[in-house]
Design a protein around this motif. Structure first.
Motif, short mmCIF file in Angstrom:
data_model
loop_
_atom_site.label_atom_id
_atom_site.label_comp_id
_atom_site.label_asym_id
_atom_site.label_seq_id
_atom_site.Cartn_x
_atom_site.Cartn_y
_atom_site.Cartn_z
N ALA A 205 17.56 26.99 33.45
CA ALA A 205 17.24 28.32 32.96
C ALA A 205 18.45 29.23 32.97
N ASP A 206 19.24 29.16 34.04
CA ASP A 206 20.40 30.04 34.16
C ASP A 206 21.44 29.75 33.08
N GLN A 207 21.60 28.47 32.75
CA GLN A 207 22.61 28.11 31.74
C GLN A 207 22.28 28.67 30.37
N SER A 208 21.01 28.81 30.08
CA SER A 208 20.64 29.31 28.75
C SER A 208 20.24 30.78 28.78
N GLY A 209 20.32 31.42 29.96
CA GLY A 209 19.96 32.82 30.06
C GLY A 209 18.47 33.07 29.96
N ALA A 210 17.66 32.04 30.19
CA ALA A 210 16.21 32.18 30.10
C ALA A 210 15.62 32.51 31.46
N ARG A 211 14.37 32.91 31.46
CA ARG A 211 13.67 33.21 32.70
C ARG A 211 13.36 31.92 33.44
N ARG A 212 13.54 31.93 34.74
CA ARG A 212 13.22 30.76 35.55
C ARG A 212 11.71 30.53 35.57
N ILE A 213 11.32 29.28 35.59
CA ILE A 213 9.90 28.97 35.62
C ILE A 213 9.36 29.12 37.04
N ASP A 214 8.09 29.41 37.15
CA ASP A 214 7.47 29.58 38.46
C ASP A 214 7.17 28.23 39.11
N ALA A 215 6.49 27.37 38.37
CA ALA A 215 6.11 26.07 38.92
C ALA A 215 5.72 25.15 37.77
N LEU A 216 5.71 23.85 38.05
CA LEU A 216 5.24 22.88 37.07
C LEU A 216 3.74 22.63 37.30
N ASP A 217 3.06 22.28 36.24
CA ASP A 217 1.63 21.99 36.31
C ASP A 217 1.44 20.59 36.90
N CYS A 218 0.96 20.54 38.12
CA CYS A 218 0.78 19.27 38.83
C CYS A 218 -0.69 18.92 39.00
N SER A 219 -1.52 19.32 38.05
CA SER A 219 -2.94 18.95 38.12
C SER A 219 -3.06 17.43 38.10
N PRO A 220 -4.01 16.88 38.86
CA PRO A 220 -4.09 15.42 39.03
C PRO A 220 -4.68 14.70 37.83
N VAL A 221 -4.07 14.85 36.67
CA VAL A 221 -4.51 14.16 35.46
C VAL A 221 -3.31 13.47 34.82
N GLY A 222 -3.59 12.36 34.14
CA GLY A 222 -2.53 11.64 33.46
C GLY A 222 -2.24 12.24 32.10
N HIS A 223 -0.96 12.35 31.76
CA HIS A 223 -0.54 12.93 30.48
C HIS A 223 -0.02 11.82 29.55
N ASP A 224 -0.43 11.89 28.31
CA ASP A 224 0.07 10.96 27.29
C ASP A 224 1.36 11.55 26.73
N ASP A 225 2.48 11.27 27.40
CA ASP A 225 3.75 11.92 27.09
C ASP A 225 4.71 10.93 26.46
N ALA A 226 4.84 10.98 25.14
CA ALA A 226 5.68 10.02 24.42
C ALA A 226 7.16 10.21 24.75
N ILE A 227 7.58 11.44 25.00
CA ILE A 227 9.00 11.69 25.28
C ILE A 227 9.39 11.09 26.64
N VAL A 228 8.55 11.27 27.65
CA VAL A 228 8.83 10.66 28.95
C VAL A 228 8.87 9.14 28.82
N ARG A 229 7.95 8.58 28.03
CA ARG A 229 7.97 7.12 27.82
C ARG A 229 9.26 6.66 27.16
#
Length: 392
Positions: A205-229
């Motif tokens: 966030a600091d490198q791009s001058g954007a606002r820092r995120i508060d937290a990641l969504d860690c809800s106990p569900v599986g995500h179909d994430d093609a980019i992570v794959r």
């Protein structure tokens, strides 16, 4: 708290907490959940209050735990080791967490604020049943790509049973390491774990001058994430052949993973830097000089970006805009160009050419050269030398 574990029948002695008036209460908070039907714990006998030799009052009771709660009780009541707690959920600490016999393969980068971002591949086809270990609590996340089905996966957080659900191969789960995530190991498993600490997310966030995120969504569900794959599949090649992977490739992939996770699960929105577009010609020349001086690709992306006074993320985008390739791909193409020059001579062997051009070995050289040039090094040399003889 004192716990005496004998099979699943447990004698628990608890020193009651202080009440607001300064007296110790007699209330008992069992290790098990209050909902006995869900937790499997049963209260076996009446509680009584005892006073030890030092005049301290203890509540004594008996409870019956499930086999997983026995493991939880033992780990929760074991004495803590003194000294600094090691953080970082990768490598040897993942081995201990999953009770593996050997340290699993790991790749790591420090491209964002020198924070260690790592990927580790873990697998056990015949695990010893029991509850997993526990990580030191830290402000960090574990992004887990499942590579094998895991039916009825039982998840615990902060000492409590959270959920039980089927986990499917190809899905992605996020775990908050502040919440002490654990799970019951009772089936074969195979996963790819990305360790992403808070300083890496802040640095992005600091490198791009954007606002820092508060937290990641860690809800106990599986995500179909093609980019992570996709990123996971690319990095698995490097995990299988660590001698052949160049650091620029690891830096590039881990930077992409961190940015994707921050945007998809944390609401991060990239803010373009003031100097947009491609690098200036002098910047391209200096960056290429740095890459050419280290054909082995050991110089990290951060060092090259710092040479130009740019952030890692901006340098990566601008270099690609100027050359058409990300830095690690540009280096591979330059290795092939170097190899072609050497292959045009009759003297050096293929193995000598491979080492001189920055490849780990001849097999690595053959795979990369064939993928880029369309023919094997040997075939390319025969054709080049044949043309030279004909023209001569």
């Amino acid at each position: 708290m004192r716990a005496f574990v004998k099979s699943r029948d447990v004698h628990v002695a608890v020193r009651p907490p202080l009440t607001p008036s300064g007296h110790r209460s007699i209330g008992l908070k069992c290790l098990a959940n209050s909902d006995e039907r869900r937790s499997g714990a049963k209260h076996l006998g009446p509680s009584r209050c005892d006073v030890d030799g030092r005049g301290q009052r203890w509540v004594n009771t008996h409870i019956r735990l499930s086999k997983w709660q026995v493991a939880m009780a033992c780990s929760s009541t074991s004495p803590k080791r003194h000294g600094m707690t090691r953080t970082g959920a990768y490598g040897d600490r993942l081995r201990a967490f999953l009770r593996l016999e050997e340290v699993p393969p790991t790749l790591m980068t420090r491209s964002l604020r020198n924070a260690e971002i790592a990927v580790t591949e873990t697998r056990n086809d015949n695990p010893v049943p029991g509850l997993s270990g526990s990580f030191a609590a830290e402000d960090a996340y574990l992004v887990s790509l499942k590579l094998r089905d895991y039916p009825e996966c039982e998840i615990w957080e902060q000492g409590r049973h959270l959920t039980k659900a089927d986990v499917h191969a190809g899905t992605t789960y996020l775990y908050d390491l502040k919440a002490d995530p654990r799970y019951v190991i009772d089936k074969p498993f195979h996963s790819l774990h990305f360790y992403v600490p808070r300083p890496a997310l802040d640095g992005l966030a600091d490198q791009s001058g954007a606002r820092r995120i508060d937290a990641l969504d860690c809800s106990p569900v599986g995500h179909d994430d093609a980019i992570v794959r996709h990123i996971g599949a690319s990095l698995r090649e490097g995990l299988r052949r660590p001698d052949e992977v160049n650091q620029l490739f690891v830096d590039h992939m881990m930077l992409a993973l961190t940015a994707h996770v921050a945007q998809t699960y944390g609401g991060f929105r990239h803010k373009a830097e003031a100097s947009r577009g491609a690098l200036a010609p002098w910047q391209v020349a200096r960056a290429c000089d740095k890459l050419e001086a280290d054909l082995g690709g050991k110089v990290p992306l951060q060092a090259i970006a710092a040479e130009l006074g740019l952030s890692v993320s901006h340098f990566s985008r601008a270099f690609r805009a100027a050359t058409g390739l990300p830095p690690y791909r540009w280096l591979l193409h330059h290795r092939v160009r170097t190899a072609k020059r050497l292959l045009s001579e009759r003297g050096p062997s293929l193995s000598d050419v491979a080492i001189t051009a920055g490849f780990a070995n001849q097999s690595h050289f053959t795979r990369v050269f064939s993928a880029i040039a369309g023919v094997s090094p040997g075939a390319w040399r025969r054709d080049a030398l044949g043309k030279a003889a004909y023209e001569g």
